[in-house]
Design a protein around this motif. Structure first.
Motif, PDB file in Angstrom:
ATOM      1  N   UNK A  50       0.735  -1.300   0.025  1.00  0.00           N
ATOM      2  CA  UNK A  50       0.020   0.050   0.020  1.00  0.00           C
ATOM      3  C   UNK A  50       0.715   1.125  -0.198  1.00  0.00           C
ATOM      4  N   UNK A  51       2.003   1.160  -0.387  1.00  0.00           N
ATOM      5  CA  UNK A  51       2.873   2.324  -0.374  1.00  0.00           C
ATOM      6  C   UNK A  51       3.452   2.514  -1.809  1.00  0.00           C
ATOM      7  N   UNK A  52       4.150   3.912  -2.017  1.00  0.00           N
ATOM      8  CA  UNK A  52       4.545   4.340  -3.260  1.00  0.00           C
ATOM      9  C   UNK A  52       5.916   3.859  -3.279  1.00  0.00           C
ATOM     10  N   UNK A  53       6.742   3.382  -4.427  1.00  0.00           N
ATOM     11  CA  UNK A  53       7.975   2.852  -4.399  1.00  0.00           C
ATOM     12  C   UNK A  53       8.734   3.842  -5.572  1.00  0.00           C
ATOM     13  N   UNK A  54       9.802   3.845  -5.260  1.00  0.00           N
ATOM     14  CA  UNK A  54      10.762   4.815  -6.184  1.00  0.00           C
ATOM     15  C   UNK A  54      11.724   4.127  -6.823  1.00  0.00           C
ATOM     16  N   UNK A  55      12.307   4.331  -7.967  1.00  0.00           N
ATOM     17  CA  UNK A  55      13.232   3.679  -8.695  1.00  0.00           C
ATOM     18  C   UNK A  55      14.295   4.715  -9.333  1.00  0.00           C
ATOM     19  N   UNK A  56      15.636   4.491  -9.251  1.00  0.00           N
ATOM     20  CA  UNK A  56      16.355   5.640 -10.000  1.00  0.00           C
ATOM     21  C   UNK A  56      17.509   4.870 -10.327  1.00  0.00           C
ATOM     22  N   UNK A  57      17.856   4.781 -11.834  1.00  0.00           N
ATOM     23  CA  UNK A  57      19.084   3.976 -12.397  1.00  0.00           C
ATOM     24  C   UNK A  57      20.223   4.800 -12.395  1.00  0.00           C
ATOM     25  N   UNK A  58      21.320   4.194 -12.104  1.00  0.00           N
ATOM     26  CA  UNK A  58      22.626   5.206 -11.959  1.00  0.00           C
ATOM     27  C   UNK A  58      23.642   4.252 -12.706  1.00  0.00           C
ATOM     28  N   UNK A  59      24.735   4.946 -13.163  1.00  0.00           N
ATOM     29  CA  UNK A  59      25.940   4.485 -14.009  1.00  0.00           C
ATOM     30  C   UNK A  59      27.100   4.797 -13.492  1.00  0.00           C
ATOM     31  N   UNK A  60      28.197   4.169 -13.555  1.00  0.00           N
ATOM     32  CA  UNK A  60      29.363   4.398 -13.184  1.00  0.00           C
ATOM     33  C   UNK A  60      30.364   3.878 -13.984  1.00  0.00           C
ATOM     34  N   UNK A  61      31.468   4.644 -14.717  1.00  0.00           N
ATOM     35  CA  UNK A  61      32.412   4.101 -15.569  1.00  0.00           C
ATOM     36  C   UNK A  61      33.526   3.435 -14.338  1.00  0.00           C
ATOM     37  N   UNK A  62      34.027   2.106 -14.626  1.00  0.00           N
ATOM     38  CA  UNK A  62      34.879   1.658 -13.518  1.00  0.00           C
ATOM     39  C   UNK A  62      35.984   0.847 -14.388  1.00  0.00           C
ATOM     40  N   UNK A  63      37.150   0.510 -13.832  1.00  0.00           N
ATOM     41  CA  UNK A  63      38.076  -0.088 -14.268  1.00  0.00           C
ATOM     42  C   UNK A  63      38.025  -1.672 -13.711  1.00  0.00           C
ATOM     43  N   UNK A  64      37.176  -2.270 -14.508  1.00  0.00           N
ATOM     44  CA  UNK A  64      36.751  -3.732 -13.838  1.00  0.00           C
ATOM     45  C   UNK A  64      36.390  -4.453 -15.131  1.00  0.00           C
ATOM     46  N   UNK A  65      36.393  -5.681 -14.879  1.00  0.00           N
ATOM     47  CA  UNK A  65      35.995  -6.741 -16.069  1.00  0.00           C
ATOM     48  C   UNK A  65      34.585  -7.395 -15.538  1.00  0.00           C
ATOM     49  N   UNK A  66      33.475  -7.295 -16.327  1.00  0.00           N
ATOM     50  CA  UNK A  66      32.367  -7.816 -15.790  1.00  0.00           C
ATOM     51  C   UNK A  66      32.349  -9.360 -15.488  1.00  0.00           C
ATOM     52  N   UNK A  67      31.695  -9.530 -14.589  1.00  0.00           N
ATOM     53  CA  UNK A  67      31.516 -10.848 -14.266  1.00  0.00           C
ATOM     54  C   UNK A  67      30.160 -11.069 -13.344  1.00  0.00           C
ATOM     55  N   UNK A  68      29.387 -11.986 -13.377  1.00  0.00           N
ATOM     56  CA  UNK A  68      28.215 -12.138 -12.570  1.00  0.00           C
ATOM     57  C   UNK A  68      28.258 -11.865 -11.188  1.00  0.00           C
ATOM     58  N   UNK A  69      29.314 -12.375 -10.700  1.00  0.00           N
ATOM     59  CA  UNK A  69      29.451 -12.291  -9.110  1.00  0.00           C
ATOM     60  C   UNK A  69      29.996 -10.971  -8.545  1.00  0.00           C
ATOM     61  N   UNK A  70      30.202 -10.000  -9.911  1.00  0.00           N
ATOM     62  CA  UNK A  70      30.509  -8.726  -9.194  1.00  0.00           C
ATOM     63  C   UNK A  70      29.451  -8.108  -8.342  1.00  0.00           C
ATOM     64  N   UNK A  71      29.894  -7.510  -7.041  1.00  0.00           N
ATOM     65  CA  UNK A  71      29.055  -6.654  -6.343  1.00  0.00           C
ATOM     66  C   UNK A  71      28.991  -5.258  -6.738  1.00  0.00           C
ATOM     67  N   UNK A  72      28.038  -4.949  -7.601  1.00  0.00           N
ATOM     68  CA  UNK A  72      28.110  -3.540  -8.111  1.00  0.00           C
ATOM     69  C   UNK A  72      27.815  -2.506  -7.118  1.00  0.00           C
ATOM     70  N   UNK A  73      27.279  -2.709  -5.921  1.00  0.00           N
ATOM     71  CA  UNK A  73      27.334  -1.646  -4.600  1.00  0.00           C
ATOM     72  C   UNK A  73      28.518  -1.473  -4.099  1.00  0.00           C
ATOM     73  N   UNK A  74      29.687  -2.402  -4.322  1.00  0.00           N
ATOM     74  CA  UNK A  74      30.712  -1.894  -3.872  1.00  0.00           C
ATOM     75  C   UNK A  74      31.956  -1.370  -4.776  1.00  0.00           C
ATOM     76  N   UNK A  75      31.290  -0.956  -5.940  1.00  0.00           N
ATOM     77  CA  UNK A  75      32.160  -0.210  -6.854  1.00  0.00           C
ATOM     78  C   UNK A  75      32.439   1.179  -6.689  1.00  0.00           C
TER      79      UNK A  75
END
Length: 67
Positions: free
Chosen positions: A42-67
């Protein structure tokens, strides 16, 4: 690599703090925020996309919040 995260939370000041924290860590807003009613809680929910250029190689186990 360009990392992408979608931040979500109830429409409270906690959501604004979550986005502000991401911005303070170098993330950049990507697009406009979105709002939707959550019928389960019964509440309103918000969403906001964010991006960041990082020196890393993508892998599925990457913890995006720690970048």
């Amino acid at each position: 690599m360009l990392a992408y995260r979608l931040l979500t939370a109830e429409d409270t000041s906690a959501f604004c703090h979550k986005v502000t924290e991401a911005l303070s860590k170098g993330w950049v807003l990507h697009g406009s925020p979105a709002y939707a009613h959550d019928p389960a809680t019964g509440v309103m929910r918000c969403a906001q996309a964010v991006v960041k250029e990082v020196e890393a190689t993508y892998r599925p186990e990457l913890k995006l919040g720690s970048l």
